[in-house]
Design a protein around this motif. Structure first.
Motif, PDB file in Angstrom:
ATOM      1  N   ASN A 168     -43.711  16.572 -15.929  1.00  0.00           N
ATOM      2  CA  ASN A 168     -44.940  16.217 -15.217  1.00  0.00           C
ATOM      3  C   ASN A 168     -45.213  14.715 -15.237  1.00  0.00           C
ATOM      4  O   ASN A 168     -46.366  14.278 -15.266  1.00  0.00           O
ATOM      5  N   GLY A 169     -44.166  13.915 -15.253  1.00  0.00           N
ATOM      6  CA  GLY A 169     -44.328  12.470 -15.191  1.00  0.00           C
ATOM      7  C   GLY A 169     -44.737  11.817 -16.495  1.00  0.00           C
ATOM      8  O   GLY A 169     -45.193  10.668 -16.502  1.00  0.00           O
ATOM      9  N   ALA A 170     -44.572  12.519 -17.608  1.00  0.00           N
ATOM     10  CA  ALA A 170     -44.913  11.929 -18.906  1.00  0.00           C
ATOM     11  C   ALA A 170     -43.972  10.760 -19.201  1.00  0.00           C
ATOM     12  O   ALA A 170     -42.804  10.750 -18.802  1.00  0.00           O
ATOM     13  N   ALA A 171     -44.489   9.763 -19.888  1.00  0.00           N
ATOM     14  CA  ALA A 171     -43.690   8.574 -20.191  1.00  0.00           C
ATOM     15  C   ALA A 171     -42.517   8.916 -21.105  1.00  0.00           C
ATOM     16  O   ALA A 171     -42.630   9.755 -21.997  1.00  0.00           O
ATOM     17  N   ILE A 172     -41.395   8.273 -20.849  1.00  0.00           N
ATOM     18  CA  ILE A 172     -40.231   8.387 -21.719  1.00  0.00           C
ATOM     19  C   ILE A 172     -39.855   6.982 -22.190  1.00  0.00           C
ATOM     20  O   ILE A 172     -40.312   5.978 -21.638  1.00  0.00           O
ATOM     21  N   THR A 173     -39.031   6.928 -23.204  1.00  0.00           N
ATOM     22  CA  THR A 173     -38.532   5.650 -23.685  1.00  0.00           C
ATOM     23  C   THR A 173     -37.190   5.361 -23.028  1.00  0.00           C
ATOM     24  O   THR A 173     -36.273   6.190 -23.082  1.00  0.00           O
ATOM     25  N   VAL A 174     -37.099   4.222 -22.389  1.00  0.00           N
ATOM     26  CA  VAL A 174     -35.857   3.837 -21.710  1.00  0.00           C
ATOM     27  C   VAL A 174     -34.740   3.684 -22.746  1.00  0.00           C
ATOM     28  O   VAL A 174     -34.945   3.116 -23.825  1.00  0.00           O
ATOM     29  N   ALA A 175     -33.583   4.213 -22.420  1.00  0.00           N
ATOM     30  CA  ALA A 175     -32.463   4.228 -23.364  1.00  0.00           C
ATOM     31  C   ALA A 175     -32.044   2.820 -23.778  1.00  0.00           C
ATOM     32  O   ALA A 175     -32.086   1.872 -22.988  1.00  0.00           O
ATOM     33  N   THR A 176     -31.654   2.715 -25.034  1.00  0.00           N
ATOM     34  CA  THR A 176     -31.055   1.469 -25.520  1.00  0.00           C
ATOM     35  C   THR A 176     -29.565   1.515 -25.233  1.00  0.00           C
ATOM     36  O   THR A 176     -29.031   2.518 -24.752  1.00  0.00           O
ATOM     37  N   ASN A 177     -28.878   0.452 -25.551  1.00  0.00           N
ATOM     38  CA  ASN A 177     -27.429   0.406 -25.345  1.00  0.00           C
ATOM     39  C   ASN A 177     -26.717   0.897 -26.603  1.00  0.00           C
ATOM     40  O   ASN A 177     -25.845   0.230 -27.151  1.00  0.00           O
ATOM     41  N   SER A 178     -27.124   2.070 -27.060  1.00  0.00           N
ATOM     42  CA  SER A 178     -26.548   2.612 -28.293  1.00  0.00           C
ATOM     43  C   SER A 178     -25.093   3.008 -28.120  1.00  0.00           C
ATOM     44  O   SER A 178     -24.348   3.136 -29.095  1.00  0.00           O
ATOM     45  N   GLY A 179     -24.681   3.210 -26.866  1.00  0.00           N
ATOM     46  CA  GLY A 179     -23.286   3.562 -26.615  1.00  0.00           C
ATOM     47  C   GLY A 179     -22.389   2.352 -26.454  1.00  0.00           C
ATOM     48  O   GLY A 179     -21.203   2.474 -26.128  1.00  0.00           O
ATOM     49  N   ASN A 180     -22.963   1.146 -26.719  1.00  0.00           N
ATOM     50  CA  ASN A 180     -22.181  -0.102 -26.675  1.00  0.00           C
ATOM     51  C   ASN A 180     -21.468  -0.299 -25.341  1.00  0.00           C
ATOM     52  O   ASN A 180     -20.274  -0.628 -25.289  1.00  0.00           O
ATOM     53  N   LEU A 181     -22.233  -0.116 -24.252  1.00  0.00           N
ATOM     54  CA  LEU A 181     -21.673  -0.421 -22.937  1.00  0.00           C
ATOM     55  C   LEU A 181     -21.313  -1.909 -22.873  1.00  0.00           C
ATOM     56  O   LEU A 181     -22.099  -2.766 -23.295  1.00  0.00           O
ATOM     57  N   ALA A 182     -20.157  -2.203 -22.350  1.00  0.00           N
ATOM     58  CA  ALA A 182     -19.741  -3.605 -22.242  1.00  0.00           C
ATOM     59  C   ALA A 182     -18.878  -3.776 -21.003  1.00  0.00           C
ATOM     60  O   ALA A 182     -18.145  -2.870 -20.602  1.00  0.00           O
ATOM     61  N   LYS A 183     -19.024  -4.940 -20.382  1.00  0.00           N
ATOM     62  CA  LYS A 183     -18.216  -5.270 -19.217  1.00  0.00           C
ATOM     63  C   LYS A 183     -17.732  -6.697 -19.398  1.00  0.00           C
ATOM     64  O   LYS A 183     -18.516  -7.590 -19.747  1.00  0.00           O
ATOM     65  N   SER A 184     -16.472  -6.906 -19.176  1.00  0.00           N
ATOM     66  CA  SER A 184     -15.841  -8.202 -19.466  1.00  0.00           C
ATOM     67  C   SER A 184     -16.567  -9.350 -18.774  1.00  0.00           C
ATOM     68  O   SER A 184     -16.828  -9.319 -17.571  1.00  0.00           O
ATOM     69  N   GLY A 185     -16.932 -10.377 -19.577  1.00  0.00           N
ATOM     70  CA  GLY A 185     -17.543 -11.584 -19.058  1.00  0.00           C
ATOM     71  C   GLY A 185     -19.031 -11.472 -18.804  1.00  0.00           C
ATOM     72  O   GLY A 185     -19.656 -12.437 -18.352  1.00  0.00           O
ATOM     73  N   LEU A 186     -19.624 -10.315 -19.066  1.00  0.00           N
ATOM     74  CA  LEU A 186     -21.039 -10.112 -18.793  1.00  0.00           C
ATOM     75  C   LEU A 186     -21.774  -9.590 -20.023  1.00  0.00           C
ATOM     76  O   LEU A 186     -21.171  -9.007 -20.926  1.00  0.00           O
ATOM     77  N   THR A 187     -23.083  -9.797 -20.071  1.00  0.00           N
ATOM     78  CA  THR A 187     -23.915  -9.323 -21.180  1.00  0.00           C
ATOM     79  C   THR A 187     -24.888  -8.271 -20.673  1.00  0.00           C
ATOM     80  O   THR A 187     -25.522  -8.461 -19.634  1.00  0.00           O
ATOM     81  N   PHE A 188     -25.000  -7.184 -21.405  1.00  0.00           N
ATOM     82  CA  PHE A 188     -25.938  -6.119 -21.029  1.00  0.00           C
ATOM     83  C   PHE A 188     -27.370  -6.642 -21.118  1.00  0.00           C
ATOM     84  O   PHE A 188     -27.799  -7.167 -22.143  1.00  0.00           O
ATOM     85  N   ALA A 189     -28.146  -6.488 -20.019  1.00  0.00           N
ATOM     86  CA  ALA A 189     -29.496  -7.055 -19.978  1.00  0.00           C
ATOM     87  C   ALA A 189     -30.582  -5.995 -19.816  1.00  0.00           C
ATOM     88  O   ALA A 189     -31.771  -6.324 -19.846  1.00  0.00           O
ATOM     89  N   GLY A 190     -30.226  -4.731 -19.637  1.00  0.00           N
ATOM     90  CA  GLY A 190     -31.218  -3.682 -19.443  1.00  0.00           C
ATOM     91  C   GLY A 190     -30.835  -2.806 -18.271  1.00  0.00           C
ATOM     92  O   GLY A 190     -29.649  -2.694 -17.930  1.00  0.00           O
ATOM     93  N   TRP A 191     -31.855  -2.226 -17.616  1.00  0.00           N
ATOM     94  CA  TRP A 191     -31.603  -1.275 -16.537  1.00  0.00           C
ATOM     95  C   TRP A 191     -32.413  -1.667 -15.311  1.00  0.00           C
ATOM     96  O   TRP A 191     -33.473  -2.272 -15.422  1.00  0.00           O
ATOM     97  N   ASN A 192     -31.921  -1.256 -14.149  1.00  0.00           N
ATOM     98  CA  ASN A 192     -32.603  -1.551 -12.900  1.00  0.00           C
ATOM     99  C   ASN A 192     -32.469  -0.341 -11.979  1.00  0.00           C
ATOM    100  O   ASN A 192     -31.491   0.403 -12.068  1.00  0.00           O
ATOM    101  N   THR A 193     -33.440  -0.169 -11.095  1.00  0.00           N
ATOM    102  CA  THR A 193     -33.425   0.996 -10.216  1.00  0.00           C
ATOM    103  C   THR A 193     -32.474   0.851  -9.032  1.00  0.00           C
ATOM    104  O   THR A 193     -32.277   1.794  -8.276  1.00  0.00           O
ATOM    105  N   LYS A 194     -31.886  -0.335  -8.886  1.00  0.00           N
ATOM    106  CA  LYS A 194     -30.885  -0.528  -7.829  1.00  0.00           C
ATOM    107  C   LYS A 194     -29.633  -1.152  -8.414  1.00  0.00           C
ATOM    108  O   LYS A 194     -29.697  -1.989  -9.326  1.00  0.00           O
ATOM    109  N   ALA A 195     -28.486  -0.762  -7.851  1.00  0.00           N
ATOM    110  CA  ALA A 195     -27.213  -1.242  -8.386  1.00  0.00           C
ATOM    111  C   ALA A 195     -27.056  -2.752  -8.266  1.00  0.00           C
ATOM    112  O   ALA A 195     -26.401  -3.392  -9.093  1.00  0.00           O
ATOM    113  N   ASP A 196     -27.683  -3.368  -7.248  1.00  0.00           N
ATOM    114  CA  ASP A 196     -27.546  -4.810  -7.071  1.00  0.00           C
ATOM    115  C   ASP A 196     -28.592  -5.594  -7.860  1.00  0.00           C
ATOM    116  O   ASP A 196     -28.687  -6.822  -7.739  1.00  0.00           O
ATOM    117  N   GLY A 197     -29.420  -4.884  -8.646  1.00  0.00           N
ATOM    118  CA  GLY A 197     -30.399  -5.558  -9.500  1.00  0.00           C
ATOM    119  C   GLY A 197     -31.670  -5.983  -8.807  1.00  0.00           C
ATOM    120  O   GLY A 197     -32.517  -6.652  -9.397  1.00  0.00           O
TER     121      GLY A 197
END
Length: 214
Positions: A168-197
């Motif tokens: 019913n639209g209750a607030a959730i906590t946005v996931a942390t990077n606990s799975g250690n997502l990494a991409k070469s040459g870039l730093t994880f900065a959070g999440w965005n609702t669109k792929a292009d940021g």
């Protein structure tokens, strides 16, 4: 009150419409309130010798609860229906367990009217009813928040967080990077609702109340 002469037979006052009880039929008169005494039929001729108080004897009726799915998308039963449930007026009983489901929703309980309305009974609640009753399933929306690595397979390492449900639209906590997502040459900065940021950004661990699947 009925006045009579001791030892002289006289018909008891007839109860036709004077007193009624919802869910019950009139079954005569009895000398004890719990119905265990001497019972007389309606308008029976009796011979009495002293003052007496007679109590109405009530016979409980048998009725049914009818269940409405209210836009359910499926059922645990092959008939895709919930059978009517029989009950005795004035006797507590437990409502049948809900068998319906609705994609993207949780069952919230039963209401007195179809559509969106106030829940009056929970699933398998014990109730006491006095006549034929129809109740309708009520549904609470569940919005799914899922996460995407935003990279082609093989170009990142780590694990994408599991999706989360918001009831019913209750607030959730946005996931942390606990799975250690990494991409070469870039730093994880959070999440965005669109792929292009260019959409709405959410920091890991922040609070978010979705209004739709996101």
């Amino acid at each position: 009150s009925l006045t009579y002469t001791a030892g002289v037979a006289k018909a008891l006052t007839s109860n036709t419409t004077q007193i009624t009880r919802t869910g019950f039929t009139f079954g005569g008169w009895t000398t004890n309130a719990d119905g265990t005494g001497t019972t007389y039929t309606n308008s029976q001729s009796v011979t009495l010798y002293s003052n007496v108080t007679l109590y109405a004897k009530w016979l409980a009726g048998t009725f049914a609860v009818t269940f409405g799915s209210n836009t359910a998308t499926g059922s645990k039963l092959t008939t895709n229906n919930m059978p009517n449930q029989s009950f005795t007026a004035g006797t507590p009983f437990t409502l049948s367990a809900n068998v319906w489901y609705k994609t993207g929703f949780l069952f919230a309980g039963w209401s007195a009217t179809n559509g969106t309305s106030t829940v009056i009974y929970t699933d398998q609640q014990q109730v006491t009813l006095y006549g034929a009753t129809t109740i309708y399933a009520q549904w609470t929306p569940v919005f799914v928040v899922s996460y995407n690595a935003n990279a082609t397979a093989g170009s990142f390492t780590g694990t994408v967080p599991a999706s989360a449900n918001s009831v019913n639209g209750a607030a959730i906590t946005v996931a942390t990077n606990s799975g250690n997502l990494a991409k070469s040459g870039l730093t994880f900065a959070g999440w965005n609702t669109k792929a292009d940021g260019t959409g709405t950004s959410y920091f890991a661990g922040s609070s978010f109340a979705p209004t739709k699947d996101t």
